[in-house]
Structures are given as C-alpha cells and as structure tokens.
Write an enzyme that holds these catalytic residues in place. Sequence first.
Site, PDB file in Angstrom:
ATOM      1  N   TRP A 167       0.861  -1.383  -0.143  1.00  0.00           N
ATOM      2  CA  TRP A 167      -0.184  -0.214  -0.044  1.00  0.00           C
ATOM      3  C   TRP A 167       0.736   1.071   0.109  1.00  0.00           C
ATOM      4  O   TRP A 167       1.533   1.341   1.007  1.00  0.00           O
ATOM      5  CB  TRP A 167      -0.939  -0.055   1.419  1.00  0.00           C
ATOM      6  CG  TRP A 167      -1.824  -1.006   1.540  1.00  0.00           C
ATOM      7  CD1 TRP A 167      -1.667  -2.210   0.727  1.00  0.00           C
ATOM      8  CD2 TRP A 167      -3.188  -1.068   2.297  1.00  0.00           C
ATOM      9  NE1 TRP A 167      -3.015  -2.820   1.099  1.00  0.00           N
ATOM     10  CE2 TRP A 167      -3.618  -2.340   1.871  1.00  0.00           C
ATOM     11  CE3 TRP A 167      -3.725  -0.147   2.930  1.00  0.00           C
ATOM     12  CZ2 TRP A 167      -5.035  -2.447   2.682  1.00  0.00           C
ATOM     13  CZ3 TRP A 167      -4.901  -0.223   3.390  1.00  0.00           C
ATOM     14  CH2 TRP A 167      -5.581  -1.324   3.490  1.00  0.00           C
ATOM     15  N   ARG A 171       2.028   9.878  -6.954  1.00  0.00           N
ATOM     16  CA  ARG A 171       1.358  10.722  -7.666  1.00  0.00           C
ATOM     17  C   ARG A 171       0.588  10.071  -8.885  1.00  0.00           C
ATOM     18  O   ARG A 171       1.306   9.175  -9.568  1.00  0.00           O
ATOM     19  CB  ARG A 171       1.964  12.017  -8.005  1.00  0.00           C
ATOM     20  CG  ARG A 171       2.800  11.872  -9.057  1.00  0.00           C
ATOM     21  CD  ARG A 171       3.713  13.245  -9.219  1.00  0.00           C
ATOM     22  NE  ARG A 171       4.142  13.267 -10.877  1.00  0.00           N
ATOM     23  CZ  ARG A 171       5.339  14.174 -11.101  1.00  0.00           C
ATOM     24  NH1 ARG A 171       6.014  14.756 -10.033  1.00  0.00           N
ATOM     25  NH2 ARG A 171       5.703  14.108 -12.218  1.00  0.00           N
ATOM     26  N   GLN A 188      11.008   2.613  -5.436  1.00  0.00           N
ATOM     27  CA  GLN A 188       9.587   2.469  -4.649  1.00  0.00           C
ATOM     28  C   GLN A 188       9.249   1.356  -4.845  1.00  0.00           C
ATOM     29  O   GLN A 188       9.061   0.575  -5.789  1.00  0.00           O
ATOM     30  CB  GLN A 188       8.950   3.665  -5.175  1.00  0.00           C
ATOM     31  CG  GLN A 188       9.717   5.084  -4.574  1.00  0.00           C
ATOM     32  CD  GLN A 188       8.788   6.463  -5.068  1.00  0.00           C
ATOM     33  OE1 GLN A 188       7.819   6.145  -5.642  1.00  0.00           O
ATOM     34  NE2 GLN A 188       9.264   7.471  -4.560  1.00  0.00           N
ATOM     35  N   HIS A 189       8.358   0.953  -3.691  1.00  0.00           N
ATOM     36  CA  HIS A 189       7.661  -0.265  -3.536  1.00  0.00           C
ATOM     37  C   HIS A 189       6.628  -0.711  -4.815  1.00  0.00           C
ATOM     38  O   HIS A 189       6.779  -1.689  -5.417  1.00  0.00           O
ATOM     39  CB  HIS A 189       6.923  -0.515  -2.237  1.00  0.00           C
ATOM     40  CG  HIS A 189       7.833  -0.922  -1.250  1.00  0.00           C
ATOM     41  ND1 HIS A 189       7.496  -0.752  -0.015  1.00  0.00           N
ATOM     42  CD2 HIS A 189       8.996  -1.290  -1.145  1.00  0.00           C
ATOM     43  CE1 HIS A 189       8.417  -1.268   0.978  1.00  0.00           C
ATOM     44  NE2 HIS A 189       9.625  -1.606   0.032  1.00  0.00           N
ATOM     45  N   GLU A 230       1.660  -3.259   4.828  1.00  0.00           N
ATOM     46  CA  GLU A 230       1.161  -1.951   5.458  1.00  0.00           C
ATOM     47  C   GLU A 230      -0.023  -2.102   6.194  1.00  0.00           C
ATOM     48  O   GLU A 230      -0.388  -1.327   7.365  1.00  0.00           O
ATOM     49  CB  GLU A 230       0.962  -0.761   4.441  1.00  0.00           C
ATOM     50  CG  GLU A 230       2.382  -0.171   3.907  1.00  0.00           C
ATOM     51  CD  GLU A 230       3.117  -0.797   2.832  1.00  0.00           C
ATOM     52  OE1 GLU A 230       2.684  -1.906   2.530  1.00  0.00           O
ATOM     53  OE2 GLU A 230       4.255  -0.372   2.476  1.00  0.00           O
ATOM     54  N   GLU A 279       6.149  19.355  -7.110  1.00  0.00           N
ATOM     55  CA  GLU A 279       6.381  18.438  -5.878  1.00  0.00           C
ATOM     56  C   GLU A 279       6.593  19.030  -4.797  1.00  0.00           C
ATOM     57  O   GLU A 279       6.892  20.276  -4.355  1.00  0.00           O
ATOM     58  CB  GLU A 279       7.402  17.446  -6.545  1.00  0.00           C
ATOM     59  CG  GLU A 279       6.582  16.273  -7.175  1.00  0.00           C
ATOM     60  CD  GLU A 279       6.362  15.149  -6.676  1.00  0.00           C
ATOM     61  OE1 GLU A 279       6.451  15.304  -5.072  1.00  0.00           O
ATOM     62  OE2 GLU A 279       6.036  14.161  -6.988  1.00  0.00           O
TER      63      GLU A 279
HETATM   64 MN    MN Z   1       5.586  -0.826   1.221  1.00  0.00          MN
END
Ligand code: MN
Length: 488
Positions: A167, A171, A188-189, A230, A279
């Site tokens: 989770w 953006r 990033q995951h 998460e 950002e």
């Molecule tokens: Mn994660």
Amino acid sequence: MNHPADLREHIAALRELGDLEGIAVETDWSLEAAAFTRYSTENRLPAPLFEKVAGVEDGFRIMGAPAALSSDPARPFARVALSIGLPPAATGREIIDHLVATRHLPGVPPKSVSSAEAEVKQNVLLGEAADLGRFPVPLVHAQDGGRYANTYGVILAQTPDGSWTNWSIARIMMIDGKHMTGLVLHPQHIAQVWQQWADLGEPMPYALVQGGDPAIPFVGGIPIGDGVNEADYIGALTGMPLKVVKAELSDLMVPASAEIVIEGHLSVERHGVEGPFGEFAGYMPTETSLQPVYSVEAITYRNDPIWPLVAEGKPADEFHTVTGVGMAAEALDIIRAAGLPATSAWVPLSTASHWLAVTVPADWRETLPGVTPEELARRVGEAVYTARLGAAIPQVFLLDDDIDPSDESDLLWALGTRVHPVDRKVVFEGPILSLLTCYTPEERHAGRATRVVHEALLPAPGERDARSDFAEAYPAEVRARVLAHHRV
Ligand code: MN
C-alpha cells in the site's frame, strides 16, 4: 478520544478541535479548491471541507489538507497525531517514538466484512459508467500537466505470487475519464511490484483508495521496510484491525469505509506522458516522463463521497508532515538496529524533506568505547545510506540531544554553531531520488550522487562549554524565583 476509524470521524474530530472549516460557497475543482487548500496549508488555517463543488453531483465533496499542520499553535501535529492513534497534542518526538515502538509490535491483520457491511460499496460503477469525470478530480497547480487523481490516496498492489501486498502513495495524473498515468519509480515499492508483473508481460491489477481510516494514507505515505504489509502495520499503529472488503475486479482487499475506490490495471508499457507536477521540494518542474497507464474499470464509493486533496508544494504540507516524519522514524529504527545509541531523529519540515537530523545522548562515548566522533558519523551514514530511504536524504546532521531536532529554532542554532563549514564530513556515493532539487540536472537524470553525514557533535561532557541559556547560566534558586513569578 478514540482513533477516528474513517475520514468522516477524522473530520468530526478536527471540527471539535476548531481545526476544520466547512466551505459552503461553490468551489471549482479546477485550481480553486487547491488554491484554497494551499493558502490554508501555508497559513496554518483550519482544514477546508468544500461542501459544494461546481460541475459534479450534489453531495460530492473535497477535503483539503487532511494532515497538514494544525491551526492551533499549541497542537501543531493534531491532524497527524489523530491519524495514527495519538491524542491531538502529541509532539513531533512523541509521534516518532510511537511510530518506532509500533513497528516492533506484531502486526494486526485487517478484518474482512461483506459488501453489504462496507460503506464503500454503497455505489458501484462498472464498465462505461466507471468514469473519473463524475468526480471532483482537482487541477492542483496552474502549470501541472493535468488534473491529479491522486495526491493523498493509496495504491494497493500485490505481487503475482500473492506473497506481498503493498500500500503506497504515488502521484497519479488523470488522462481522461478512463485512463490515468503516474510515477512508477524504482526503488519505490510500487515499482518493485509492477516490475514483477511487467516481467511476466501482464498488466498489474490495482486499487486506488481515497479516504477511509486516516492511518491508511499516513502509512501509505511513509517508507517502511521491504516486504512489510502496510495493512497489518496500520492495525498495530491504531490498535484496531482495519475493516476490508473484496475489490470488484480482483482479489485485493480494500478498506471498507473508504470514500472512493478506483480499480483497473496498470500497463506493462510506459506509454503515458506524465507530469509535470509541483512536488514536495517546493518548485514547479517542467519535465515530463513516460510512465505506465492505469485503466479505470470500476469505481465504488460511499454516498456523498469526499475526495481528499493535498496541494503539494513549498513546506509544510503532507509530504513533509507525513512522509518526512515517517522517514525520520524509519531512519531512527535503522540506526538503532545498527547498534548505535540514537535518541531521536527528525526530518525538518522547512527543508522539504531534504535533511535528516539525528541525535545521540551525551554519554554515547561510554556506550561505544574507542569509537571516535568521525567513526560514529561513518556508522550512522552506513546505516542510512545502505537503506532504501537513504536515496531520499541528501544530508544527515549528527548532533547531541541537548537540543530537540523537531524544534526548528533549536535545530538552526545547533546547525549554525556546531557544523564545520568544510571539515568533519563523511561522504557516501550512491543512489538518489530524481525529485531532489539540490542536485544538478545531470545527477538527477543519472540517479546517483554524493550524500553526506555532517559530524556536529559537542565535546564529551566535562570538556564542553555550558550553554549560556536560562537552564545552564543561573543557579537553581535564581531560576526558581523567576519561575515562581511566571507561575510555571
Ligand atoms: Mn511498502
């Protein structure tokens, strides 16, 4: 006060604190709601709830600044604290301590409910009816590449073997009513999970969740470790299991009291022109990039749904109060796991999450015999810069804990008076997040650059000068008379 179990309870709690303002005048989703929200964020006003949005069905609302700084100077982190199971007066340091302590509790898995019990299933749009154009998707900044369908919603995605459900917030820009595109950036995951699907040549099922328990976007917005679920951490953080329900199109379990859930698939190909978007660093970039495309195939929503809006930009907004605070907690946990005696950590809000301050106790030399200040700085840097989050932190400041790093005035005093202009630096070469504006364009494109730990420790107790402040420059009985006068 009980933890607010969904966005409506969060709003009710903020209203009770005087930290929410209902906006009855008709507001446009195109720039106006975001401009109101940005002004509110910059001036620490109550969070705006736009009750009438032009061009959408009656009852469809927008809530701005759900976890920005509070309008009550005595409780600056009220919205954040309420999001994670703490009382509204919790301090930055208490929030960090709670995040770290709950990371080591067993996770609390979510509880499944039927569709009939799930508020988010009150309205179900499938096929052509599932169109983003019905919703108040905001245009956030005048220079953005499009309307942004995700500023504070959480993307749910599962690896093809089902072993890891991630989770996270990233953006997402609206292309049209049926398509969106958004950043899918390594490490990033979301990129790690998407890559597994892309390697199989299959589009990735996703669910994009707006609203629900305020802990959902908080946890989605922080960089917790690889492979951590998460959803289980949310339960540990708030002390209660999250209610979930099966998604319409996949086996993903989505929050049952969410406001809106958008479902579909994320493409294998990177063929969406994404951005620009103003950002977290506080500047308006002009570059676009090619990113995967999200298809919009189903939308479920509560009656009178509320679309959460973060008007991201110059500090302090949710990127700083949520992601920055979460980065500090994760860094503190990682540094302690390396056997180092850190007392606190903080990502100063005004640095737009570019700096990390770490404190150690005055007696750290006794805990680590024979370790020099430079060696301690090197060990802190090795812990932070071998972790995934290190790519987001260009500079670390290692300080004594006589100051509170979450107090910006305390911190600036310490930085100005203890950081050597040239010496006492330990430099680490490695990956950097391309959104960090302190690097050159070449470094940002390459995704590699130098990061630094500034060793700014005071001499050992007994060798250091006393502070010339109220606490250290006067005898106890003189201080007592002054305090008695002020009835402290
Ligand atoms: Mn994660």
